[in-house]
Design a protein around this motif. Sequence first.
Motif, short mmCIF file in Angstrom:
data_model
loop_
_atom_site.label_atom_id
_atom_site.label_comp_id
_atom_site.label_asym_id
_atom_site.label_seq_id
_atom_site.Cartn_x
_atom_site.Cartn_y
_atom_site.Cartn_z
N UNK A 1 21.26 11.52 10.29
CA UNK A 1 20.30 10.46 10.00
C UNK A 1 20.93 9.10 10.22
N UNK A 2 20.32 8.10 9.64
CA UNK A 2 20.82 6.74 9.83
C UNK A 2 20.67 5.97 8.51
N UNK B 1 29.38 15.12 10.75
CA UNK B 1 28.00 14.89 10.30
C UNK B 1 27.74 15.50 8.93
N UNK C 1 24.83 9.14 3.84
CA UNK C 1 23.42 8.79 4.04
C UNK C 1 22.61 8.97 2.75
N UNK D 1 22.33 6.52 16.90
CA UNK D 1 21.55 6.69 15.66
C UNK D 1 20.28 5.85 15.69
N UNK E 1 27.31 7.12 19.98
CA UNK E 1 27.30 7.29 18.51
C UNK E 1 28.25 6.29 17.86
#
Lengths: 131, 206
Positions: free
Chosen positions: A114-115, B53, B60, A57, A51
Amino acid sequence: MKGQLYMLEVGIAILMILSIVIFLFLNPPDSPEYKIINYKMNAYTGLEVLERTGDLRRYVADNNATAINESLNQYIPNFLSRTVVIFNDTTNLTTKPSLSNLNESISVSYFLAGDFDDYKPRDVRVYMWGY
Amino acid sequence: MRNKGQMFLITAAIVIVILVLLKTSINLPNILQREKELKSRFEKEFFLNVGDELVKVIDISYHQSNNITNNVFDFGNFTRKRMTERLQSFDFLYVGAVTPASQGSATMNVTLINLLNKPVNATLQLDSFIPVNYSEMLGSTSWTTNYSITQGQTYTLIVGYNGTYSENVTIQTKVNRSVYVGFFDITLTGSETTYKDKFQKNYTLP
């Protein structure tokens, strides 16, 4: 001749005891549970490193579980069978191991949101069995 | 007497068994302690991944300001579902506030997300505005309310529930710039450890 044989057996006995004593002190015994958590920790560390390099990702965005699995070679002991499965919110996006393997397996999850600008929640799960 | 020599080997085998048993029993508390520590470290690492995250969702969604809070809500639900499967608990309270890129008066949208696994009587109060309440706000729900604000001012939003919880969120608005503020209150509980974190993230949106 008989005396020499006794001496040999005494020597073997001493050697046996010594080797066990050395083995015990160099490798303290671990519980099976400890070993299992250690395997999980190894897999998690592998995913974390991937990661940080940005590879995880990218692989997940491409649904490339094979590349993730191959990248984990250096972190998970070879004698363990393993497979990587990518899940979205509802289902698995890559092939899941068979049910018999699944029942005997341990697994580690790594979540990704996500990316770049692409929000896609994913659970990257490493299944390991044969320990 | 012919097997006299073999007696040494048999004795050695017995001594080895005794040694192994002795070593294991002496180390048992150590083994259990090590096991507990490793389990705890593993859970902590995993919980850090969850926390990181959740913040990453904002990064994101940065270019779609209207979706940021929705995505945080969605990722919170996703995480909770996955953690529940692993018999871990995920309690999350989130406040997302967004102001448009404008000058003078504007509308600030504030959304409260309740992923606390229980219904709460929630309260939001922005500076001297009259507090607004949402009684019996169910778990896994969100609530949005609007405020008329003046761009360029700094506001304090007080978030509370059940009369026992209260946190201040500072929102610094900017003239002609859209601003997003996210307040996170995360509690993750596993078999060995509990991870708690409370923090605020401020973004100036494009």
